[in-house]
Write a protein that holds these residues in place. Sequence first.
Motif, mmCIF file in Angstrom:
data_model
loop_
_atom_site.group_PDB
_atom_site.id
_atom_site.type_symbol
_atom_site.label_atom_id
_atom_site.label_comp_id
_atom_site.label_asym_id
_atom_site.label_seq_id
_atom_site.Cartn_x
_atom_site.Cartn_y
_atom_site.Cartn_z
ATOM 1 N N ALA A 277 0.751 -1.122 0.110
ATOM 2 C CA ALA A 277 -0.087 -0.009 0.070
ATOM 3 C C ALA A 277 0.818 1.134 -0.017
ATOM 4 N N LYS A 278 1.781 1.317 0.788
ATOM 5 C CA LYS A 278 2.790 2.310 1.000
ATOM 6 C C LYS A 278 3.431 2.747 -0.370
ATOM 7 N N LEU A 279 4.189 1.638 -0.891
ATOM 8 C CA LEU A 279 4.921 1.860 -2.293
ATOM 9 C C LEU A 279 3.980 2.348 -3.261
ATOM 10 N N ALA A 280 2.710 1.850 -3.570
ATOM 11 C CA ALA A 280 1.885 2.295 -4.401
ATOM 12 C C ALA A 280 1.821 3.682 -4.194
ATOM 13 N N THR A 281 2.143 4.464 -3.413
ATOM 14 C CA THR A 281 1.906 5.873 -3.392
ATOM 15 C C THR A 281 2.963 6.769 -3.754
ATOM 16 N N LEU A 282 4.037 5.973 -4.224
ATOM 17 C CA LEU A 282 5.311 6.504 -4.949
ATOM 18 C C LEU A 282 4.829 7.143 -6.383
ATOM 19 N N ALA A 284 5.730 6.937 -9.202
ATOM 20 C CA ALA A 284 6.277 6.005 -10.276
ATOM 21 C C ALA A 284 5.140 4.578 -10.591
ATOM 22 N N GLN A 285 5.450 3.914 -11.401
ATOM 23 C CA GLN A 285 4.508 2.735 -11.752
ATOM 24 C C GLN A 285 5.114 1.826 -10.776
ATOM 25 N N VAL A 286 4.540 1.003 -9.957
ATOM 26 C CA VAL A 286 4.974 0.040 -9.228
ATOM 27 C C VAL A 286 4.303 -1.566 -9.461
ATOM 28 N N TYR A 287 5.228 -2.283 -9.554
ATOM 29 C CA TYR A 287 4.767 -3.641 -9.959
ATOM 30 C C TYR A 287 5.150 -4.751 -9.070
ATOM 31 N N PHE A 288 4.108 -5.571 -8.857
ATOM 32 C CA PHE A 288 4.464 -6.739 -7.548
ATOM 33 C C PHE A 288 4.005 -8.109 -8.222
ATOM 34 N N PRO A 289 4.647 -9.023 -7.689
ATOM 35 C CA PRO A 289 4.197 -10.284 -8.094
ATOM 36 C C PRO A 289 2.783 -10.738 -7.519
ATOM 37 N N ARG A 290 2.093 -11.640 -7.787
ATOM 38 C CA ARG A 290 1.103 -12.048 -6.917
ATOM 39 C C ARG A 290 1.425 -12.684 -5.667
ATOM 40 N N LEU A 291 0.887 -12.921 -4.743
ATOM 41 C CA LEU A 291 1.305 -13.046 -3.272
ATOM 42 C C LEU A 291 2.278 -14.601 -3.655
#
Length: 333
Positions: A277-282, A284-291
Amino acid sequence: MRVLGIETSCDETGVAIYDTDHGLLAHRLFSQIAMHAEYGGVVPELASRDHVRRVLPLVRETLADAQMNMGDIQGVAYTAGPGLIGALLTGASIARSLAWGLGVPAVGVHHMEGHLLAPMLEENPPELPFVALLVSGGHTMLVDVPRIGEYHILGESVDDAAGEAFDKTAKLMGLDYPGGPLLAKLAEQGRPGQYKFPRPMVDRPGCDFSFSGLKTFSLTTWQNSTQTLQDKADIALAFEEAVVDTLFIKCRRALEQAGRKRLVVAGGVGANQRLRAKLATLNAQVYFPRLAFCTDNGAMIAYAGALRLQAGASEPAVFQARPRWPLTELRGL
Ligand code: ATP
Ligand code: MG
Ligand code: FE
């Protein structure tokens, strides 16, 4: 090209099949967590022995899921390091033998390159270049990635990895192994503002991290508290906020320093919801793998190996496992 991937670097046996034309076809995981929990951490010899038992049955199940036979495999990828030497050698020897028997090429994959590329398996994969935050049980690093295979370390932990700090803090408050996810769960019951933890090294230039001080801070805070369940939850929250804030600040700095607009997050701690949640506020475009692909898995190894095999990587039919392996030694594709 259909590539079988085998991950055995630590306490998870992961198997997957990645098809360079059709994407991920199937993946299976067997976690040894229950076996190691009794000892409060991974017992390397037990890990190796369990991988021996699990790999081939998992390969058969994964093939069945993908409605394939052994003969359909066109390449084999395995984790060659870094990790536990016995566990690595188990996967490497099985993978090499399968490839030899099938007459197909095999390639040893860097476990952290696997983690780093895991977000590529999602529907909206990041374009290159990007900065990657690798946050796992053994690593915390920020890496500039101009192209796949070329990794410039912008910063890393000078002591404990973030996941390790989570696990150790959880353990000292009596939580089971691995404590990271349990601590995060407990933090949901924490009351904000009860404790204030430091944000290590944020006032120093650069992108290095240090997490061992936070673990000590947790210990003294816990010892000086009344040690109720509520104290535990309050400390869990204050600790988690400190780790998340620190990672956030360094990610922002790394993006600026490298002049990138995309951040890729990978590794077990990337499953942490507060961090996501916190990194999503950067900005920048933020990418995560599925859990399921934040922590160790076969899919990321099949994918990273498929890219290398497709690019013509070939290795003699001998294998080497490396318990320590600097990411920067890889050659660009
Ligand atoms: P490495 O990849 O560096 O060799 P590893 O393979 O042991 O280490 P991973 O499997 O990527 O590490 O991740 C496991 C780590 O992630 C553990 O330290 C675990 O506590 C942590 N972790 C998993 N889920 C969460 C979560 N929700 N919050 C915080 N930490 C978590
Ligand atoms: Mg693990
Ligand atoms: Fe890992």
